[in-house]
Structure formats: C-alpha cells, structure tokens
Scaffold this motif. Structure first.
Motif, short mmCIF file in Angstrom:
data_model
loop_
_atom_site.label_atom_id
_atom_site.label_comp_id
_atom_site.label_asym_id
_atom_site.label_seq_id
_atom_site.Cartn_x
_atom_site.Cartn_y
_atom_site.Cartn_z
N ALA A 30 -20.15 64.66 -4.08
CA ALA A 30 -21.36 64.65 -3.25
C ALA A 30 -22.56 64.42 -4.15
CB ALA A 30 -21.49 65.99 -2.52
N ALA A 31 -23.59 63.79 -3.58
CA ALA A 31 -24.82 63.60 -4.34
C ALA A 31 -25.46 64.96 -4.59
CB ALA A 31 -25.77 62.69 -3.58
N GLY A 32 -26.18 65.07 -5.71
CA GLY A 32 -26.88 66.31 -5.99
C GLY A 32 -26.36 66.97 -7.25
N GLY A 33 -26.15 68.29 -7.16
CA GLY A 33 -25.83 69.08 -8.33
C GLY A 33 -24.58 68.64 -9.05
N SER A 154 -36.08 70.50 11.29
CA SER A 154 -35.17 70.98 10.25
C SER A 154 -35.90 71.89 9.28
CB SER A 154 -34.58 69.80 9.47
OG SER A 154 -33.82 70.26 8.35
N THR A 155 -35.28 73.02 8.97
CA THR A 155 -35.88 73.94 8.00
C THR A 155 -35.65 73.47 6.57
OG1 THR A 155 -33.85 75.28 7.99
CG2 THR A 155 -35.59 75.91 9.53
N ARG A 156 -34.90 72.38 6.39
CA ARG A 156 -34.64 71.88 5.04
C ARG A 156 -35.77 70.99 4.53
NH1 ARG A 156 -31.78 75.38 3.23
NH2 ARG A 156 -30.90 74.06 1.60
N ILE A 157 -36.74 70.69 5.37
CA ILE A 157 -37.93 69.93 4.98
C ILE A 157 -39.16 70.75 5.33
CG2 ILE A 157 -39.31 67.84 5.34
CD1 ILE A 157 -36.83 67.12 3.97
N GLY A 158 -40.06 70.91 4.36
CA GLY A 158 -41.34 71.56 4.60
C GLY A 158 -42.46 70.55 4.42
N LEU A 176 -35.18 70.88 0.69
CA LEU A 176 -34.19 71.84 0.20
C LEU A 176 -32.81 71.23 0.29
CD1 LEU A 176 -35.43 75.12 1.95
CD2 LEU A 176 -36.14 74.17 -0.25
N HIS A 177 -32.03 71.39 -0.79
CA HIS A 177 -30.65 70.91 -0.81
C HIS A 177 -29.85 71.90 -1.64
CE1 HIS A 177 -27.25 68.15 -0.74
NE2 HIS A 177 -27.11 68.36 -2.03
N GLY A 178 -28.93 72.60 -0.99
CA GLY A 178 -28.19 73.63 -1.71
C GLY A 178 -29.14 74.71 -2.19
N ASP A 179 -29.07 75.03 -3.48
CA ASP A 179 -29.96 76.06 -4.02
C ASP A 179 -31.15 75.45 -4.76
OD1 ASP A 179 -28.79 75.04 -6.29
OD2 ASP A 179 -28.10 76.97 -7.08
N LEU A 180 -31.44 74.16 -4.48
CA LEU A 180 -32.53 73.46 -5.16
C LEU A 180 -33.61 73.05 -4.17
CD1 LEU A 180 -33.62 72.07 -7.76
CD2 LEU A 180 -32.36 70.03 -7.04
N ALA A 181 -34.86 73.30 -4.55
CA ALA A 181 -36.02 72.81 -3.80
C ALA A 181 -36.68 71.71 -4.62
CB ALA A 181 -37.01 73.95 -3.53
N SER A 182 -37.03 70.60 -3.97
CA SER A 182 -37.60 69.45 -4.66
C SER A 182 -38.94 69.07 -4.05
CB SER A 182 -36.66 68.24 -4.59
OG SER A 182 -35.42 68.54 -5.18
N GLY A 212 -36.41 79.75 1.62
CA GLY A 212 -35.24 78.99 2.05
C GLY A 212 -34.00 79.24 1.20
N GLY A 213 -34.10 80.14 0.24
CA GLY A 213 -32.94 80.49 -0.58
C GLY A 213 -32.76 79.67 -1.84
N ALA A 214 -33.74 78.84 -2.20
CA ALA A 214 -33.62 78.03 -3.41
C ALA A 214 -33.70 78.92 -4.65
CB ALA A 214 -34.72 76.98 -3.45
N ARG A 215 -32.93 78.54 -5.66
CA ARG A 215 -32.95 79.27 -6.93
C ARG A 215 -33.68 78.49 -8.02
NH1 ARG A 215 -30.29 83.70 -6.58
NH2 ARG A 215 -30.46 84.03 -8.82
N ARG A 216 -33.85 77.19 -7.80
CA ARG A 216 -34.63 76.37 -8.72
C ARG A 216 -35.57 75.48 -7.91
NH1 ARG A 216 -30.73 73.47 -12.98
NH2 ARG A 216 -29.61 72.92 -11.07
#
Length: 288
Positions: A30-33, A154-158, A176-182, A212-216
């Motif tokens: 999967a794309a991402g981490g 969607s709560t994954r976009i602010g 937000l994607h997984g534990d990452l906020a960009s 949103g639960g992001a760690r980074r």
C-alpha cells in the motif's frame, strides 16, 4: 490533468483486479508508510511490480521523512516533521510561543473556521503565493472546491480558513493517513503573513492531527531555493530530514525518461548530499 487523473483511476482499478489473483506474498504494498521503510532492493522490486501490473515504462516513488540520503535516489528535498506528536508541546518552543502570542494580539478580528469556506478565495490566495515565488499553478479552483467538499464528509481531511468577517485571509489543509498527519496546502494574504495568521492556522492543523490519532506530523518537502519557507517549518517541527525521490525506467523509453529526470534533479541531489554530510549525529533533530 483531469484526463491524467481518469487514467490513474483506470490503472489503479486494473492493478486492484490483478492483485486479487496474486498470492499473499506477491501483493503490491500500500502507498504510504510501507514505502518509507523499504530498503533499496525492496523498493526497486515494488516499483517493478507496479510497472508490470500497470504496464508503465516509468515509475516514480517518494520516500518521506528520511534521515539520510540514498545515493541511488534521483533527487531529494528538505522535509520537516514532528516525530512525536502526542508529546509535542508549544510551551517547549520559546520562539513559537512568542510568535503565537503576537498573532493573537495583532489578528484579533480573525476567526479560524472549518465551515462555509469560499474555496475559490482559497485558490486565489494559493495562486498569489505561487506567483510570488515564480512558480506554476498545479491546482485549479475546482480542486480546492472538491477538497473542501471532501473535508465536509470525511474526518481524514481538515480544511480551515482564517476569516475576517466574510473575507478569507488565509487557509490551510491537513490530511490524515494511518498514524501520519500531512500538511497539504496553505496560503495567507500579505497582511496576514505580517500578522502571523499562518501560525494560527498551523496550530489548528496540528491540534486536528493530534485529535485524529496521528503520531507524526509532516510539513512535507520544500524547494531548496525557498529557505524562508523551510525556516518557518523548522520553527514548528522537531526533525529535519529529506523527502527522497526514486525513478525507475523500463524499456528504452523509460530508461531515457529516467536519465532526463536525474539530470533535471541534479541540483536537488547535490544539495541533499551536502545536507547529509553536515547532518548532526543525533539524526537530524533540531534544538528547540
């Protein structure tokens, strides 16, 4: 760009269909981490798998938040991020506390909102920022309208705007994607930059990512030529590293495209090598 987007969706559907017939160990990542932690061999194998599944001559992938430069990369740009978002505190950063206090004193009429946002006004701010840096617009007004619409569902976009009355003075977007906020986009008007509205918006994005639960939290890469932008991001981030790009060509056409890409990115590669050579032994972390 719309045509390219449609082609991309078709290719992704075809890749998904092909993956259904693959064994568990043959699935594309999967794309991402997963891409970010691959070594050179696994990344090359993954890119070859994508090229084969989508019948592509040229594949480009980017590994984010890298602390060292890989000499096999086509190019790299500086990236700033917060590595431990749950424990990150404004109170630990003296300059940031001062700048936020200044913004709250000088921008008393500003309200940070996440509803009833004029996306086309946001595009105008974005276009003005691009023009100021002598860049080229990559996104059209409809893109910001679609992004704003997505954020409402969607709560994954602010998507936030700094509004003074009915006037949009600035905006910023986080994903937000997984534990990452960009941090995706942001721009403010000329007076807003002097008032520190950018700091107020980023404070909101970081709070949204944490909730949103992001760690980074990554501020993504910046051009080497925009030292002021990089300096601004460093005020917020606790780690400086690289966003590294890898190109792979398949067949004569793809190989030629890869060579052209490496030639175009030669300045970025030299700057990344220089930064890597000057990196402190603590892995790139910056003092507060």
């Amino acid at each position: 760009r719309d045509d390219l987007f449609e082609i991309s969706r078709v290719e992704l559907r075809r890749i998904n269909l092909q993956q259904e017939s693959l064994g568990e160990g043959e699935r594309l990542p999967a794309a991402g981490g997963e891409f970010d932690v691959m070594d050179g061999r696994d990344l090359a194998a993954s890119m070859a798998g994508i090229a084969s599944a989508a019948r592509l001559n040229f594949v480009r992938t980017t590994q984010y938040m890298q602390t060292h430069f890989d000499r096999a990369a086509s190019g790299a740009r500086p990236e700033v991020w917060i590595d431990d978002l749950p424990n990150w505190q404004v109170m630990q950063r003296k300059r940031l506390r001062k700048d936020l206090s200044f913004a709250r004193r000088t921008a008393t009429a500003i309200e940070i909102v996440d509803a009833d946002i004029d996306a086309y006004a946001c595009h105008r701010l974005y276009a003005a920022t691009v023009a100021r840096h002598h860049g080229s617009e990559r996104y059209r007004p409809a893109y910001f309208a679609a992004l704003n619409s997505l954020a409402r569902n969607s709560t994954r976009i602010g998507f936030f705007a700094a509004r003074e009355g009915a006037v949009v003075r600035g905006f910023a977007v986080v994903a937000l994607h997984g534990d990452l906020a960009s941090y995706l986009h942001g721009a403010v008007d000329d007076d807003g930059r002097r008032q520190g509205i950018s700091d107020l918006l980023l404070e909101k994005l970081i709070a949204y990512g944490r909730a949103g639960g992001a760690r980074r939290f990554t501020f993504l890469s910046s051009p080497w030529t925009q030292a002021g932008l990089l300096h601004f991001k460093q005020k917020w981030g606790d780690t400086v590293g690289l966003s590294t790009t890898f190109d792979r060509g398949y067949g004569a056409f793809g190989y030629c495209a890869m060579l052209v890409s490496r030639w175009q990115s030669r300045h970025d590669r030299r700057m990344a090598e220089r930064q890597d050579g000057q990196r402190p032994t603590n892995g790139g972390r910056q003092a507060n």
